[in-house]
Design a protein around this motif. Structure first.
Motif, mmCIF file in Angstrom:
data_model
loop_
_atom_site.group_PDB
_atom_site.id
_atom_site.type_symbol
_atom_site.label_atom_id
_atom_site.label_comp_id
_atom_site.label_asym_id
_atom_site.label_seq_id
_atom_site.Cartn_x
_atom_site.Cartn_y
_atom_site.Cartn_z
ATOM 1 N N GLU A 1 47.300 63.063 68.106
ATOM 2 C CA GLU A 1 47.233 63.348 69.537
ATOM 3 C C GLU A 1 48.584 63.059 70.191
ATOM 4 O O GLU A 1 49.067 63.833 71.023
ATOM 5 C CB GLU A 1 46.138 62.510 70.179
ATOM 6 N N LYS A 2 49.216 61.971 69.804
ATOM 7 C CA LYS A 2 50.531 61.593 70.347
ATOM 8 C C LYS A 2 51.569 62.684 70.075
ATOM 9 O O LYS A 2 52.323 63.071 70.966
ATOM 10 C CB LYS A 2 50.968 60.270 69.710
ATOM 11 N N ASP A 3 51.590 63.199 68.843
ATOM 12 C CA ASP A 3 52.558 64.234 68.487
ATOM 13 C C ASP A 3 52.244 65.566 69.153
ATOM 14 O O ASP A 3 53.165 66.312 69.520
ATOM 15 C CB ASP A 3 52.662 64.384 66.976
ATOM 16 N N MET A 4 50.968 65.872 69.332
ATOM 17 C CA MET A 4 50.589 67.101 70.039
ATOM 18 C C MET A 4 51.049 67.019 71.495
ATOM 19 O O MET A 4 51.598 67.983 72.037
ATOM 20 C CB MET A 4 49.077 67.327 69.974
ATOM 21 N N GLU A 5 50.856 65.864 72.116
ATOM 22 C CA GLU A 5 51.277 65.677 73.505
ATOM 23 C C GLU A 5 52.800 65.757 73.622
ATOM 24 O O GLU A 5 53.328 66.327 74.582
ATOM 25 C CB GLU A 5 50.779 64.339 74.053
ATOM 26 N N ALA A 6 53.518 65.192 72.648
ATOM 27 C CA ALA A 6 54.989 65.162 72.694
ATOM 28 C C ALA A 6 55.601 66.552 72.548
ATOM 29 O O ALA A 6 56.661 66.831 73.115
ATOM 30 C CB ALA A 6 55.531 64.235 71.609
ATOM 31 N N THR A 7 54.945 67.438 71.806
ATOM 32 C CA THR A 7 55.517 68.752 71.517
ATOM 33 C C THR A 7 54.832 69.902 72.234
ATOM 34 O O THR A 7 55.415 70.978 72.370
ATOM 35 C CB THR A 7 55.445 69.050 70.003
ATOM 36 N N GLY A 8 53.591 69.714 72.621
ATOM 37 C CA GLY A 8 52.816 70.830 73.165
ATOM 38 C C GLY A 8 52.326 71.753 72.072
ATOM 39 O O GLY A 8 51.734 72.786 72.317
ATOM 40 N N GLY A 9 52.563 71.365 70.828
ATOM 41 C CA GLY A 9 52.157 72.162 69.669
ATOM 42 C C GLY A 9 53.353 72.516 68.806
ATOM 43 O O GLY A 9 54.503 72.279 69.186
ATOM 44 N N ILE A 10 53.071 73.063 67.647
ATOM 45 C CA ILE A 10 54.128 73.450 66.710
ATOM 46 C C ILE A 10 53.924 74.895 66.277
ATOM 47 O O ILE A 10 52.840 75.447 66.438
ATOM 48 C CB ILE A 10 54.175 72.521 65.475
ATOM 49 N N THR A 11 54.977 75.469 65.730
ATOM 50 C CA THR A 11 54.912 76.831 65.205
ATOM 51 C C THR A 11 55.124 76.770 63.703
ATOM 52 O O THR A 11 56.059 76.134 63.226
ATOM 53 C CB THR A 11 55.990 77.716 65.858
ATOM 54 N N ILE A 12 54.236 77.416 62.974
ATOM 55 C CA ILE A 12 54.272 77.458 61.513
ATOM 56 C C ILE A 12 54.672 78.863 61.069
ATOM 57 O O ILE A 12 54.152 79.850 61.584
ATOM 58 C CB ILE A 12 52.879 77.135 60.911
#
Length: 185
Positions: free
Chosen positions: A70-81
């Protein structure tokens, strides 16, 4: 919020499949008995907008699980694969029709966004599923924060990341049947 499940006419969940053109696409195929692994990768922001080599290869038609805290999702807004050949600018490394020679699909890159809209959330972890019907190396686009991503279902492939890959890891990855190699210096 739960993502909408894709179902067929019989109300069964649709499956990812291996396309027939995936056979030998990268000059070989992942062996049917190659074990899939779970790998946690730490991604740090870069001074340029690129992607990070994960050292994992998505076999054609296999579903790959991506998990973010959750912390990393909040920090990035999501990632692209990315799964497949990607250029550093995120574009597909395609075959141009002007060449008048087509020995494979012109575009063999799948780009998928893993954000809150495309994930399930449970116990502080966001989970998404990605894949490609032709397979290929798994890359994660540059983020604006240091994050840890857990990737399950891919197989290791031969790669070397300067300052990171140990001689032992390099030797172990040479045993993989995945038909790809990445060099990041």
């Amino acid at each position: 919020f739960e993502p909408v499940k894709t179902v067929d006419k019989q109300n069964n969940h649709r499956q990812l499949y291996k396309h027939t053109t995936a056979v030998g696409l990268y000059g070989g195929d992942v062996a049917d008995d190659e074990p899939a692994i779970i790998k946690e990768v730490t991604l740090r922001p870069r001074g340029y907008n690129s992607y990070s080599v994960t050292g994992l290869y998505a076999p054609a038609g296999e579903v790959i699980k991506i998990q973010l805290s959750e912390k990393d999702m909040e920090a990035t807004g999501g990632i692209t694969i990315h799964i497949g050949q990607a250029l550093y600018n995120g574009k597909a490394n395609n075959i141009w029709t002007a060449k008048n020679q087509m020995q494979r699909f012109p575009v063999i890159l799948n780009t998928m966004v893993v954000n809150k809209d495309h994930c399930t959330y449970e116990n502080g972890v966001y989970t998404a599923y990605v894949g490609s019907f032709v397979g290929g190396p798994i890359y994660v686009r540059n983020t604006n924060a240091t994050v840890k991503v857990t990737i399950s279902g891919g197989v290791p492939y031969s790669h070397f990341i300067l300052g990171y890959t140990t001689p032992e890891e390099f030797a172990q990855n040479l045993k993989s049947s995945a038909p790809y190699f990445d060099l990041e210096v």
